[in-house]
Enzyme design. Structure first.
Site, PDB file in Angstrom:
ATOM      1  N   HIS A  28      34.227 -66.408  12.929  1.00 43.88           N
ATOM      2  CA  HIS A  28      33.235 -65.856  11.990  1.00 43.88           C
ATOM      3  C   HIS A  28      33.716 -66.075  10.551  1.00 43.88           C
ATOM      4  CE1 HIS A  28      30.492 -63.780  14.681  1.00 43.88           C
ATOM      5  NE2 HIS A  28      31.451 -63.066  15.253  1.00 43.88           N
ATOM      6  N   GLU A  35      27.560 -65.961  15.705  1.00 44.77           N
ATOM      7  CA  GLU A  35      28.286 -65.757  16.959  1.00 44.77           C
ATOM      8  C   GLU A  35      28.632 -67.094  17.613  1.00 44.77           C
ATOM      9  OE1 GLU A  35      29.387 -62.936  17.464  1.00 44.77           O
ATOM     10  OE2 GLU A  35      30.089 -62.961  19.538  1.00 44.77           O
ATOM     11  N   HIS A  82      38.218 -65.062  17.706  1.00 45.57           N
ATOM     12  CA  HIS A  82      36.773 -64.851  17.590  1.00 45.57           C
ATOM     13  C   HIS A  82      36.413 -64.497  16.138  1.00 45.57           C
ATOM     14  CE1 HIS A  82      32.835 -63.260  19.139  1.00 45.57           C
ATOM     15  NE2 HIS A  82      32.922 -62.572  18.012  1.00 45.57           N
ATOM     16  N   GLU A  83      37.090 -63.499  15.614  1.00 44.17           N
ATOM     17  CA  GLU A  83      36.768 -63.068  14.244  1.00 44.17           C
ATOM     18  C   GLU A  83      37.134 -64.145  13.228  1.00 44.17           C
ATOM     19  OE1 GLU A  83      34.813 -60.659  14.039  1.00 44.17           O
ATOM     20  OE2 GLU A  83      35.154 -59.787  16.035  1.00 44.17           O
TER      21      GLU A  83
HETATM   22 ZN    ZN Z   1      31.281 -61.872  16.954  1.00 45.61          ZN
END
Ligand code: ZN
Length: 504
Positions: A265, A300, A261-262
């Site tokens: 980003h 996101e 997830h990170e």
């Molecule tokens: Zn996030």
């Protein structure tokens, strides 16, 4: 020279905000606990300085001179866009007083530390006065920004331009209708979730999740991975974009998926056009934050895309499960790729948002959004929060919250003054499916996903999303890349397909 003078002023502001990001990263990753109070003041000073430069006469003159110099150029010219975007967001920033900005920045660092302590001790009452002050400040900010039918609108739109509480309620209604039947259906799926709760040494989890992050395209030469209580990504220009994870030995997906997830980003920030470094297009003037993503929701969408659309797909585990089993041979001895794919997609209502499955995640967001809107409108009191939280969890997910650590104290956001940012997680989920569906119309992307070559997907995202930084609105990015504005259809379709496979 006028546009050059304007760019120079903006670059100085961006440099200061990147320094603030670095100090924030340090406060959350490295700093000894004793450093808190001084750090809060240092950050407040720098943010105050950035605000002074942004709203000062020098930049105002530079904007006017640049406008004169660029007169006659089309509105689509990137320099015209930069000047007009700066003028508009600085106008909004100027409505929030310097005293309020300074106080909010200082409170943020102190309140985050108080929150971490309260969370560890399960002590909501100890944290409540600071939260009360933080909410008062958010109400003042909302009033200063003005606009919108509901006081929550002003705060939400600082994270997601154009979004309102009434639009969100429509979005949430569609999602409830689409997701709740799928959640009921998914509970019929045969899932060996206990295989995820065996003892997986944290060091190996970090190794495996880093390896796959690299294969996705997260560049460790311009990034690094550390451990924190609450995983996050932060950048100091595209050439230094850091991520953090949180690993737990007996819950394997928590660590793996948080890192991917990170990394999602991180790839967004690393992919922003080099020409946009230290510019308007990597500066959020309203939140006084150096960031390159078009909005929090757009950001996101990129983390969710890699975490869920790629990392939780069946093909992904057919391709990579053998590597995982080599990393954890004893733990996964009796497990197949199919078992593992099913397990990481099992839907089971839980207390913790960051560990929630795809079918329940948005319910966690709806709960928080309803509470935030109520707090900002003055309809909910801080002292009633633990009870309201418990009631809503029972009603939405059927769970009895045993303590505030697993309830109202779990998230860092309110201590950070980030009221209005939770909805962007759901907006991001919805957008992730729109971008992914559009990317999958591209043959090399589909072939890459089939063989574990993620470069074509990353290149597509780079071309359609990453490179533009904040030079396009979320709506422009969506329409240009996918052909339509925010729409729940592709997201609900993705989840339906998955649940159907899980229960086939
Ligand atoms: Zn996030």
């Amino acid at each position: 020279m006028s546009y050059a003078a304007f760019s120079h002023e903006i670059a100085r502001i961006n440099d200061i905000l990147c320094a603030v990001n670095l100090m924030t990263w340090d406060a959350r990753v490295m700093m000894p606990p004793g450093g808190i109070d001084a750090r809060g003041k240092q950050i407040a000073t720098l943010v105050g300085l950035a605000r002074e430069l942004a709203t000062g006469d020098a930049l105002q003159r530079a904007i006017e001179d640049a406008r004169a110099e660029l007169a006659g150029l089309p509105a689509s010219d990137v320099r015209v866009l930069a000047v007009e975007q700066a003028a508009q967001s600085i106008g909004a920033l100027a409505r929030i007083s310097a005293a309020l900005v300074g106080e909010a920045a200082e409170l943020k660092t102190v309140a985050q530390a108080a929150w971490a302590k309260a969370r560890a001790a399960n002590d909501f009452a100890g944290f409540a006065p600071m939260l009360e002050r933080s909410m008062e400040m958010q109400r003042e900010i909302a009033a200063a920004l003005g606009g919108g039918e509901h006081p929550y609108d002003a705060l939400v739109s600082t994270y997601e331009p154009g979004m309102t509480w009434s639009r969100l309620q429509v979005l949430y209604g569609e999602l409830r209708q689409g997701l709740l039947p799928l959640l009921a259906q998914a509970r019929e799926a045969k899932v060996r979730s206990e295989i995820l709760e065996r003892a997986y040494p944290v060091e190996k989890q970090r190794e495996f999740s880093s390896l796959l992050s690299s294969r996705f395209g997260y560049d460790f030469d311009r990034g690094r991975l550390d451990d924190t209580v609450h995983p996050f990504e932060i950048s100091f220009t595209r050439s230094d974009v850091r991520i953090t994870g949180r690993f737990r030995e007996t819950w394997l997906p928590g660590g793996l998926f948080a890192v991917w997830h990170e990394a999602g980003h991180g790839m967004y920030e690393q992919g922003i056009s080099e020409a946009f470094s230290r510019s308007v297009f990597t500066t959020d003037f309203i939140n006084l934050y150096a960031v390159g993503g078009a909005s929090f929701g757009t950001h996101e969408s990129q983390s969710r895309l890699w975490e869920n659309r790629v990392g939780r797909s069946r093909r992904f585990w057919e391709l990579h499960f053998d590597d995982l089993r080599q990393t954890f041979p004893d733990q996964l001895d009796d497990v197949t790729a199919e078992d593992f794919w099913r397990a990481v997609n099992g839907a089971r209502p839980g207390f913790i948002r960051v560990e929630a499955d795809e079918l329940t995640y948005d319910l966690h967001i709806m709960l928080r959004s309803e509470i935030e809107a109520g707090l900002i409108a003055g309809e909910i009191r801080v002292s009633d929060l633990p009870e309201i939280w418990r009631d809503k969890m029972k009603a939405m997910l059927g769970l009895d919250v045993p303590d505030d650590r697993l309830g109202v104290l779990q998230d860092v956001h309110w201590s950070s003054g980030m009221v209005g940012s939770f909805p962007t997680y759901t907006i991001g989920n919805v957008m992730s499916s729109q971008f992914f569906a559009a990317a999958c119309k591209d043959t090399p992307v589909v072939q890459g996903l089939e063989t574990g070559d993620y470069l074509p997907l990353k290149t597509w995202l780079n071309d359609k999303v990453y490179q533009f930084g904040r030079s396009k609105t979320p709506s422009q990015l969506l329409v240009e890349a996918t052909g339509s504005d925010l729409s729940t259809g592709p997201y609900i379709a993705d989840l339906k397909r998955k649940v159907d496979e899980l229960t086939a």
